[in-house]
Design an enzyme around this catalytic site. Structure first.
Site, short mmCIF file in Angstrom:
data_model
loop_
_atom_site.label_atom_id
_atom_site.label_comp_id
_atom_site.label_asym_id
_atom_site.label_seq_id
_atom_site.Cartn_x
_atom_site.Cartn_y
_atom_site.Cartn_z
N ASP A 281 0.95 -1.14 -4.88
CA ASP A 281 -0.28 -0.41 -4.60
C ASP A 281 -1.29 -0.76 -5.69
OD1 ASP A 281 -0.84 2.16 -2.61
OD2 ASP A 281 -2.15 2.15 -4.37
N GLY B 228 4.30 7.27 -1.78
CA GLY B 228 5.71 6.95 -1.88
C GLY B 228 6.62 7.42 -0.78
N ASP C 232 1.77 -0.22 5.77
CA ASP C 232 1.05 0.99 6.21
C ASP C 232 -0.36 0.82 5.64
OD1 ASP C 232 0.20 3.43 7.05
OD2 ASP C 232 1.44 4.61 5.69
N ASP D 192 -3.39 -5.75 -6.50
CA ASP D 192 -4.18 -5.83 -5.28
C ASP D 192 -3.45 -6.77 -4.32
OD1 ASP D 192 -5.98 -6.32 -3.26
OD2 ASP D 192 -7.68 -6.71 -4.57
N CYS E 116 0.86 -1.19 0.00
CA CYS E 116 0.00 0.00 0.00
C CYS E 116 0.90 1.24 0.00
CB CYS E 116 -0.95 0.00 1.18
SG CYS E 116 -1.81 -1.59 1.44
N ALA E 117 1.80 1.29 -0.97
CA ALA E 117 2.97 2.17 -0.92
C ALA E 117 2.71 3.61 -1.35
CB ALA E 117 4.08 1.60 -1.80
N ALA E 118 1.78 3.84 -2.27
CA ALA E 118 1.60 5.18 -2.82
C ALA E 118 1.10 6.13 -1.72
CB ALA E 118 0.63 5.13 -3.99
N CYS F 152 -2.62 5.17 10.31
CA CYS F 152 -2.76 6.55 10.79
C CYS F 152 -4.17 6.73 11.35
CB CYS F 152 -2.47 7.56 9.68
SG CYS F 152 -3.44 7.37 8.17
#
Length: 410
Positions: A253, A236, A295, A279, A232-234, A348
């Site tokens: 992502d 970046g 994340d 996915d 789920c990197a974007a 978050c």
């Protein structure tokens, strides 16, 4: 012909409506709402009006109710317009005559006289907002005793945090840009700074990243050429951190648009990663990894300082859905980790269901976070995880709310 400033106010009204009625984020609603607003200044004004309206909505409603004999329905347009008008006067210091000219024009064909009367009454009474925004009742109930400190931190939008590509140059950049630093590789500047015009932007010396958001990648330590998966990197930020820390990074992502931004950020900072559009619930890697950073998608309630829409559109259903998705992602990630490898899980979010209540996957053991790995003023929980919220480090400008756990493969 539109009254000067009216398109921005109309856009702000549409932004707030999209959040409260359709449950959209401010970012999701911005494309349609701002389409007819010309100029960066007016677009920024529309976002500011909407943001302050949502940040102080409970208190704005209390003022409106104090000046009406019969309570306006929650979804009544005059209430929404009055919220915007009061937010402009009390938070953005817009002159009342300009607020009246643009605000009442949003009610053409509607009860302009009522809105004018309520607004005028409140101005004659020298109406004021409290020093700290009042949280919506359901939010206050979820956050419990932490709520007062968190609410105090929501009174103002946050400062600008930068993550530096070269932590050894922290002191140099702090002096050059007049910022402060809470740990190596971090730089904090006053809010309102135009990012594109700051020194080092074009050279890729840094990227925008909240202090709390920078901690999960730090907890994986130096890469020394080993492999890391950023799930789920974007857009970046964490991928760039890992690459700068010496990891061989695979960034995954499921959003093509957000991955394009990730590639742009990598190009600007001259850092490298293998970028994968997929996915995570369906993808299978060809190799296992020395480290994985998850994340995870979440309710993002920890970002309420900069995204006050989360105060009004997140409830039990969204929290339950996200907690279920996170659990599934953790289980899949655990299977992609080498023996002895590290998995850092982060959200978050301020909700326990997405953090403390998540179960350690079978085959993994907790790897406690230590005080020495954190900025001064932050300490791990008794279980060895990290919980931050916007009320922490308030004297230094605060930080977003995050939950972070670290595990190792048996």
């Amino acid at each position: 012909m539109d009254i000067p400033g009216l398109p921005a106010r109309r856009a702000a009204l549409n932004l707030v409506d999209a959040v409260l009625r359709r449950g959209e984020t401010l970012d999701q609603a911005a494309g349609a709402a701002l389409a007819r607003v010309k100029g960066d200044a007016d677009r920024a004004l529309a976002r500011a009006i909407a943001g302050e309206t949502l940040r102080w909505k409970v208190d704005l409603d209390a003022l409106i109710d104090s000046a009406t004999r019969q309570r306006l329905p929650d979804d009544a347009k005059p209430r929404a317009v009055l919220q915007l008008m009061l937010a402009q006067v009390l938070r953005l210091e817009t002159p009342p005559h300009a607020v009246i000219a643009t605000g009442l024009s949003l009610l053409i064909g509607g009860p302009r006289r009522l809105a004018h009367g309520v607004f005028s009454t409140l101005m004659k009474q020298n109406a004021a907002l409290p020093g700290v925004p009042t949280l919506p009742e359901d939010v206050a109930g979820r956050w419990g005793e932490r709520g007062d400190a968190i609410a105090a931190a929501l009174a103002e939008p946050p400062p600008l945090d930068l993550a530096l590509r070269d932590p050894d140059a922290t002191a140099e950049w702090a002096e050059r840009m007049g910022g402060t630093s809470l740990l190596p590789g971090h730089l904090r500047l006053p809010r309102g700074t135009a990012v594109e015009h700051l020194p080092g932007f074009r050279d890729g010396a840094w990227w925008v990243q909240d202090l709390a958001a920078s901690l999960p990648a730090r907890l994986l330590g130096p890469g020394e050429g080993r492999t890391a998966l950023d799930l789920c990197a974007a857009p970046g930020g964490k991928t760039m951190q890992l690459a700068a820390q010496g990891w061989q990074v695979t960034s995954l992502d499921n959003s093509k648009r957000r991955l394009e931004r990730l590639r742009e950020n990598l190009a600007r900072t001259r850092l490298e990663a293998e970028v994968v559009l997929a996915d995570a619930l369906a993808w299978e890697p060809e190799q296992k990894f020395d480290a994985i950073l998850l994340d995870a998608p979440c309710t993002a309630t920890g970002t309420a300082r900069r995204h006050p829409d989360v105060l009004h559109r997140i409830g039990p259903r969204q929290i339950e859905e996200m907690a279920d998705l996170q659990a599934r992602l953790v289980q899949r990630a655990a299977g992609w980790l080498k023996s002895g490898g590290r998995l850092v899980y982060a959200v978050c979010s301020l909700e326990a269901e997405e953090g403390e209540d998540q179960v350690v996957p079978a085959g993994l053991s907790p790897l406690p976070i230590t005080t020495g790995e954190l900025p001064a003023g932050l300490v791990p929980t008794p279980s060895g995880s990290l919980r931050t919220d916007p009320g922490m480090l308030a004297e230094n400008g605060g930080l977003d709310g995050f939950f972070v756990s670290r595990w190792t493969k048996d």
